[in-house]
Enzyme design. Structure first.
Site, PDB file in Angstrom:
ATOM      1  N   THR A   1      -0.683   2.218 -28.558  1.00 51.68           N
ATOM      2  CA  THR A   1       0.028   1.181 -29.323  1.00 51.68           C
ATOM      3  C   THR A   1      -0.462  -0.230 -29.023  1.00 51.68           C
ATOM      4  OG1 THR A   1       2.214   0.141 -29.494  1.00 51.68           O
ATOM      5  CG2 THR A   1       1.800   1.345 -27.497  1.00 51.68           C
ATOM      6  N   ASP A   2      -0.253  -1.122 -29.980  1.00 51.59           N
ATOM      7  CA  ASP A   2      -0.502  -2.554 -29.770  1.00 51.59           C
ATOM      8  C   ASP A   2       0.422  -3.102 -28.677  1.00 51.59           C
ATOM      9  OD1 ASP A   2       1.501  -1.900 -31.774  1.00 51.59           O
ATOM     10  OD2 ASP A   2       1.825  -4.058 -31.975  1.00 51.59           O
TER      11      ASP A   2
ATOM     12  N   TYR B   1       8.551   0.647 -23.345  1.00 54.03           N
ATOM     13  CA  TYR B   1       7.760   1.565 -24.178  1.00 54.03           C
ATOM     14  C   TYR B   1       6.265   1.277 -24.020  1.00 54.03           C
ATOM     15  CZ  TYR B   1       5.613   3.304 -28.506  1.00 54.03           C
ATOM     16  OH  TYR B   1       4.776   3.899 -29.421  1.00 54.03           O
TER      17      TYR B   1
ATOM     18  N   LYS C   1       3.398   3.795 -22.504  1.00 58.46           N
ATOM     19  CA  LYS C   1       2.213   4.218 -23.268  1.00 58.46           C
ATOM     20  C   LYS C   1       0.937   3.823 -22.517  1.00 58.46           C
ATOM     21  CE  LYS C   1       2.128   5.924 -26.807  1.00 58.46           C
ATOM     22  NZ  LYS C   1       2.164   7.348 -27.228  1.00 58.46           N
TER      23      LYS C   1
ATOM     24  N   ALA D   1       5.756  11.710 -28.581  1.00 59.42           N
ATOM     25  CA  ALA D   1       6.063  10.548 -27.743  1.00 59.42           C
ATOM     26  C   ALA D   1       7.547  10.225 -27.825  1.00 59.42           C
ATOM     27  CB  ALA D   1       5.265   9.330 -28.219  1.00 59.42           C
ATOM     28  N   TYR D   2       7.992   9.466 -26.858  1.00 61.98           N
ATOM     29  CA  TYR D   2       9.309   8.817 -26.927  1.00 61.98           C
ATOM     30  C   TYR D   2       9.050   7.491 -27.626  1.00 61.98           C
ATOM     31  CZ  TYR D   2      13.751   6.802 -25.341  1.00 61.98           C
ATOM     32  OH  TYR D   2      14.996   6.226 -25.289  1.00 61.98           O
TER      33      TYR D   2
ATOM     34  N   LEU E   1       3.645  10.631 -37.838  1.00 61.26           N
ATOM     35  CA  LEU E   1       2.189  10.783 -37.936  1.00 61.26           C
ATOM     36  C   LEU E   1       1.794  12.254 -37.983  1.00 61.26           C
ATOM     37  CD1 LEU E   1      -0.738   9.830 -37.877  1.00 61.26           C
ATOM     38  CD2 LEU E   1      -0.565   9.661 -35.372  1.00 61.26           C
TER      39      LEU E   1
HETATM   40  N1  NAP Z   1       5.891   4.534 -34.941  1.00 59.25           N
HETATM   41  C1  NAP Z   1       5.156   3.466 -34.637  1.00 59.25           C
HETATM   42  O1  NAP Z   1       5.351   2.360 -35.185  1.00 59.25           O
HETATM   43  C2  NAP Z   1       4.045   3.587 -33.609  1.00 59.25           C
HETATM   44  C3  NAP Z   1       3.321   2.424 -33.273  1.00 59.25           C
HETATM   45  C4  NAP Z   1       2.295   2.530 -32.344  1.00 59.25           C
HETATM   46  C5  NAP Z   1       2.006   3.757 -31.768  1.00 59.25           C
HETATM   47  N2  NAP Z   1       2.725   4.853 -32.094  1.00 59.25           N
HETATM   48  C6  NAP Z   1       2.386   6.138 -31.447  1.00 59.25           C
HETATM   49  O2  NAP Z   1       1.942   7.045 -32.450  1.00 59.25           O
HETATM   50  C7  NAP Z   1       2.331   8.376 -32.112  1.00 59.25           C
HETATM   51  C8  NAP Z   1       3.071   8.995 -33.283  1.00 59.25           C
HETATM   52  O3  NAP Z   1       4.228   8.200 -33.565  1.00 59.25           O
HETATM   53  P1  NAP Z   1       5.322   8.663 -34.633  1.00 59.25           P
HETATM   54  O4  NAP Z   1       5.881   7.449 -35.266  1.00 59.25           O
HETATM   55  O5  NAP Z   1       4.766   9.759 -35.475  1.00 59.25           O
HETATM   56  O6  NAP Z   1       6.424   9.277 -33.635  1.00 59.25           O
HETATM   57  P2  NAP Z   1       7.710  10.144 -33.981  1.00 59.25           P
HETATM   58  O7  NAP Z   1       7.937  10.212 -35.457  1.00 59.25           O
HETATM   59  O8  NAP Z   1       8.811   9.636 -33.107  1.00 59.25           O
HETATM   60  O9  NAP Z   1       7.277  11.616 -33.514  1.00 59.25           O
HETATM   61  C9  NAP Z   1       7.143  11.936 -32.155  1.00 59.25           C
HETATM   62  C10 NAP Z   1       7.433  13.416 -32.018  1.00 59.25           C
HETATM   63  O10 NAP Z   1       7.342  13.765 -30.630  1.00 59.25           O
HETATM   64  C11 NAP Z   1       8.421  14.645 -30.336  1.00 59.25           C
HETATM   65  N3  NAP Z   1       8.760  14.651 -28.919  1.00 59.25           N
HETATM   66  C12 NAP Z   1       9.562  13.779 -28.236  1.00 59.25           C
HETATM   67  N4  NAP Z   1       9.708  14.169 -26.965  1.00 59.25           N
HETATM   68  C13 NAP Z   1       8.985  15.304 -26.826  1.00 59.25           C
HETATM   69  C14 NAP Z   1       8.780  16.205 -25.728  1.00 59.25           C
HETATM   70  N5  NAP Z   1       9.341  16.010 -24.532  1.00 59.25           N
HETATM   71  N6  NAP Z   1       7.989  17.290 -25.930  1.00 59.25           N
HETATM   72  C15 NAP Z   1       7.431  17.518 -27.137  1.00 59.25           C
HETATM   73  N7  NAP Z   1       7.617  16.723 -28.205  1.00 59.25           N
HETATM   74  C16 NAP Z   1       8.380  15.618 -28.051  1.00 59.25           C
HETATM   75  C17 NAP Z   1       9.548  14.121 -31.169  1.00 59.25           C
HETATM   76  O11 NAP Z   1      10.575  15.073 -31.299  1.00 59.25           O
HETATM   77  P3  NAP Z   1      12.096  14.533 -31.525  1.00 59.25           P
HETATM   78  O12 NAP Z   1      12.076  13.754 -32.805  1.00 59.25           O
HETATM   79  O13 NAP Z   1      12.899  15.788 -31.591  1.00 59.25           O
HETATM   80  O14 NAP Z   1      12.396  13.671 -30.337  1.00 59.25           O
HETATM   81  C18 NAP Z   1       8.838  13.816 -32.485  1.00 59.25           C
HETATM   82  O15 NAP Z   1       8.753  14.941 -33.338  1.00 59.25           O
HETATM   83  C19 NAP Z   1       3.131   8.261 -30.813  1.00 59.25           C
HETATM   84  O16 NAP Z   1       2.279   8.518 -29.730  1.00 59.25           O
HETATM   85  C20 NAP Z   1       3.574   6.820 -30.782  1.00 59.25           C
HETATM   86  O17 NAP Z   1       3.755   6.345 -29.454  1.00 59.25           O
HETATM   87  C21 NAP Z   1       3.743   4.806 -33.023  1.00 59.25           C
END
Ligand code: NAP
Length: 285
Positions: free
Chosen positions: A101-102, A125, A129, A60-61, A12
């Site tokens: 998240t949902d 997870y 969240k 996020a993790y 994102l």
């Molecule tokens: N993906 C989905 O389907 C989904 C669904 C619902 C909600 N969300 C939420 O939407 C948001 C964006 O999701 P996304 O898919 O873009 O996530 P993503 O691609 O996993 O990106 C998350 C980023 O956060 C970084 N990060 C992890 N631990 C960290 C720390 N301790 N300090 C600083 N940065 C850290 C990660 O770095 P590394 O890669 O190096 O770990 C990564 O660059 C998140 O809040 C997620 O919970 C996602």
């Protein structure tokens, strides 16, 4: 506006930073190499020095199944890390937008979840969240919590890319057909987040592309639009597809609040999928 984006290299974050830059905002795009959000002293020092007017917290993790075996790591980032950012935003009295998240819902029933419905997460997870949501609400006056689901974008790995890869390598996939929700395309979501952050319409929102589907229907549409009709797609029940983390069956989320607050909804998911396939050079039909 001077906006700090965490998780800027994530799926994102990558598109959000593009959208905000395109609108002429002064964007401070950071990821874990710039700042580990789990260290409070570093978070406070970094954000105070950067002097943002708003923080959009995408970091996020996000490894949903791995989280079941790594509860500590997941909680540290999603709960403690989010709390660290919330504390500083609260102290500075600036806006904070937190992506959730949902998976904060238990997935029971068929009614679309409203933003004010009670959360009851069924996996680690989702729990982490939800704990993040609580600390944001507690510490920040000017908060937005935006719950999204089934995210896909060019800057990360996701279901669409996985399906294309499996379709090409195996020619057949089996996909769960009794979990219903809505995909969310990161450039479309970024438009909404950029609209939202400059307002004072604080609160909890749900935001996904329009329309509902099961993962099975999502997969079928991916192969149709990618011109891969030869791929055999078999529907499975949740019980037939065991994974570490439980998934909610009902991830329908009501977007009525977006209308009420005057925000534009996202386009239909099929349209978003088509644009994504174009973006990654996989669109055929
Ligand atoms: N993906 C989905 O389907 C989904 C669904 C619902 C909600 N969300 C939420 O939407 C948001 C964006 O999701 P996304 O898919 O873009 O996530 P993503 O691609 O996993 O990106 C998350 C980023 O956060 C970084 N990060 C992890 N631990 C960290 C720390 N301790 N300090 C600083 N940065 C850290 C990660 O770095 P590394 O890669 O190096 O770990 C990564 O660059 C998140 O809040 C997620 O919970 C996602």
């Amino acid at each position: 506006m001077r906006i700090l984006v965490t998780g800027a290299k994530g799926q994102l974050g990558t598109d959000l930073v593009k959208e905000l830059n395109g609108r002429g905002h002064d964007v401070i795009a950071i990821d874990i190499k710039d700042l580990d959000i789990t260290r409070y002293a570093d978070v406070e020092k970094y954000i105070r020095a950067a002097k943002p007017e708003a923080v959009i917290h995408c970091a996020a993790y996000t490894a949903v199944d791995a989280a079941e075996d790594n509860i500590g790591a997941c909680m540290r980032v999603n709960c403690i890390g989010t709390g660290n950012i919330a504390k500083v935003c609260g102290d500075m009295n600036i806006r904070m937008l937190y992506l959730s998240t949902d998976y904060v819902f238990n997935g029971e029933g068929e009614r679309p979840w409203e933003p004010e419905d009670e959360a009851d997460p069924i996996n680690t997870y989702g729990m982490s969240k939800y704990e993040g949501e609580k600390v944001v609400k507690q510490d920040v006056l000017k908060y937005f919590i935006v719950r999204i689901s089934w995210v896909f974008g060019a800057g990360g790995s996701n279901f669409v890319k996985t399906m294309l890869k499996l379709g090409k390598s195996r020619g057949a996939v089996s996909v769960v057909s009794d979990q219903i929700g809505s995909p969310t395309y990161t450039p479309d979501l970024s438009v909404l987040l950029a609209d939202m952050i400059v307002t004072n319409k604080y609160g909890i929102y749900h935001a996904t592309n329009e329309g509902l589907c099961s993962w099975y229907e999502f997969a079928c549409e991916i192969f149709r639009q990618a011109g891969m009709d030869e791929v055999k797609v078999t529907p499975l029940t949740t019980e037939e597809y065991p994974v570490k983390a439980k998934r909610p069956k009902n991830s329908r989320m009501s977007k009525t609040k977006l209308d009420l607050k005057g925000f534009n909804r996202l386009p239909a998911w099929q349209d978003a999928l088509g644009r994504f396939l174009e973006e990654i050079g996989e669109k055929r039909a």
